[in-house]
Design an enzyme around this catalytic site. Structure first.
Site, short mmCIF file in Angstrom:
data_model
loop_
_atom_site.label_atom_id
_atom_site.label_comp_id
_atom_site.label_asym_id
_atom_site.label_seq_id
_atom_site.Cartn_x
_atom_site.Cartn_y
_atom_site.Cartn_z
N LEU A 48 14.25 -10.23 35.71
CA LEU A 48 14.01 -11.55 36.29
C LEU A 48 12.49 -11.70 36.40
O LEU A 48 11.81 -10.87 36.99
CB LEU A 48 14.66 -11.65 37.67
CG LEU A 48 14.95 -13.05 38.24
CD1 LEU A 48 15.81 -13.87 37.29
CD2 LEU A 48 15.64 -12.93 39.59
N ASP A 49 11.95 -12.75 35.77
CA ASP A 49 10.50 -12.96 35.75
C ASP A 49 9.92 -13.03 37.15
O ASP A 49 10.59 -13.49 38.09
CB ASP A 49 10.16 -14.26 35.01
CG ASP A 49 10.48 -14.19 33.52
OD1 ASP A 49 10.57 -13.06 32.99
OD2 ASP A 49 10.64 -15.26 32.90
#
Length: 314
Positions: A48-49
């Site tokens: 997840l960025d």
């Protein structure tokens, strides 16, 4: 005098469904959770960025063996596309590469949604972890190299408009493995003739987990016991461990084979056992064996027998 070996962590196993905050990277989140639980092993199921928030399933101990099953799970994202500007990263972090004064109406946005539902061809962002010739695409892009990533097929089950205003549209998408939400923003912006990029992104669910499983870093920090440096006092992790989801939950997608204590012991030794029970599978290439809800093994069901392939010790 010999050097002392590195202290091993606790053999805790299961899933921590972290509500990752904006600004924290996935690797940083795994390290934080591993330290908080004093765990001997940890890993995550799906990056997840840092600019994204939401569900980051983190596997502890034996649960790391089930990571591929969670990575294959359906995911739900809530995201906002800001119109009028395309960026090289397809999100807020990058620099503008295209601009437009055009802004789409809600009807215009609704009119293109059907093109992004079902099995579609999608080119991942150039700033992604995709490997090109052995190098990460984002490393090549940061060095100024032209990055060409081949299109890939991804599956999108649902794409809904949640809110629309003059400059942006909020969506919710339910999609399969490998889907890049940033690419959706880029492609819709181009199709609508106005360009677009992701301005907010939150992952709401990763099958089989839901937001009811969420735990925050702050909650975990508050529950962590004090650990004595001299190792004399044994810290009580019972409150923290209450946030851990059973490893077996990650395998809800597989046929289930319930075992007796005696059969479970045989399976743990690598032996096949006869499958019993009215709802037990007759044949299965892959199945999950449990005893009282605890994961024992992953294996195959052949000829009325469960044959273990991967055994779990905790």
């Amino acid at each position: 005098m010999g050097r002392r070996g590195k202290k091993k962590g606790r053999p805790v196993s299961g899933w921590v469904v972290l509500d990752k905050p904006v600004g924290m990277g996935s690797t940083e989140a795994v390290s934080k959770v591993k330290w908080l639980f004093n765990a001997d092993k940890a890993g995550h199921a799906g990056t997840l960025d840092p600019l994204a928030s939401g569900m980051l399933p983190i596997a502890l101990g034996e649960a790391t063996k089930t990571v591929p099953y969670v990575m294959d799970g359906t995911k739900v994202y809530r995201f906002t596309v800001t119109w009028g500007e395309e960026r090289n990263t397809d999100d807020l972090e990058g620099v503008a590469t295209q601009n437009s004064e055009n802004r789409p109406t809600k009807a215009e946005v609704s009119g293109v949604l059907a093109d992004y539902i079902g099995v579609i061809s999608q080119i991942p962002p150039v700033f992604s972890a995709i490997k090109i010739g052995g190098e990460r695409a984002y490393d090549l892009a940061r060095e100024g190299e032209a990055v060409k990533i081949p299109a890939r097929e991804v599956e999108i089950d649902r794409l809904d408009i949640i809110h629309h205003d003059d400059n942006s549209t909020e969506f919710e998408v339910e999609c399969g493995k490998g889907t890049y939400v940033r690419s959706l923003a880029r492609d819709m912006g181009r199709q609508l003739g106005c360009y677009g990029h992701i301005s907010t992104l939150r992952r709401l669910a990763v099958d089989p987990f839901t937001d009811e499983d969420f735990v925050t870093v702050e909650e975990l920090e508050a529950a962590r016991p004090t650990i004595s440096e001299d190792d004399v006092a044994r810290p009580d992790f019972s409150v923290m461990d209450g946030y851990v989801v059973e490893t077996a939950v990650a395998l809800d997608c597989l046929p289930q084979v319930p075992l007796t204590d005696e059969a479970a012991q045989r399976v743990r030794l690598g032996n096949p056992v006869i499958v019993r029970g009215r709802d037990a599978p007759i044949e299965a290439e892959e199945a999950c064996a449990t005893v009282r809800g605890k994961l024992v093994a992953i294996g195959a069901v052949e000829g009325g027998q469960f044959k273990p392939k991967r055994v779990f010790t905790a």
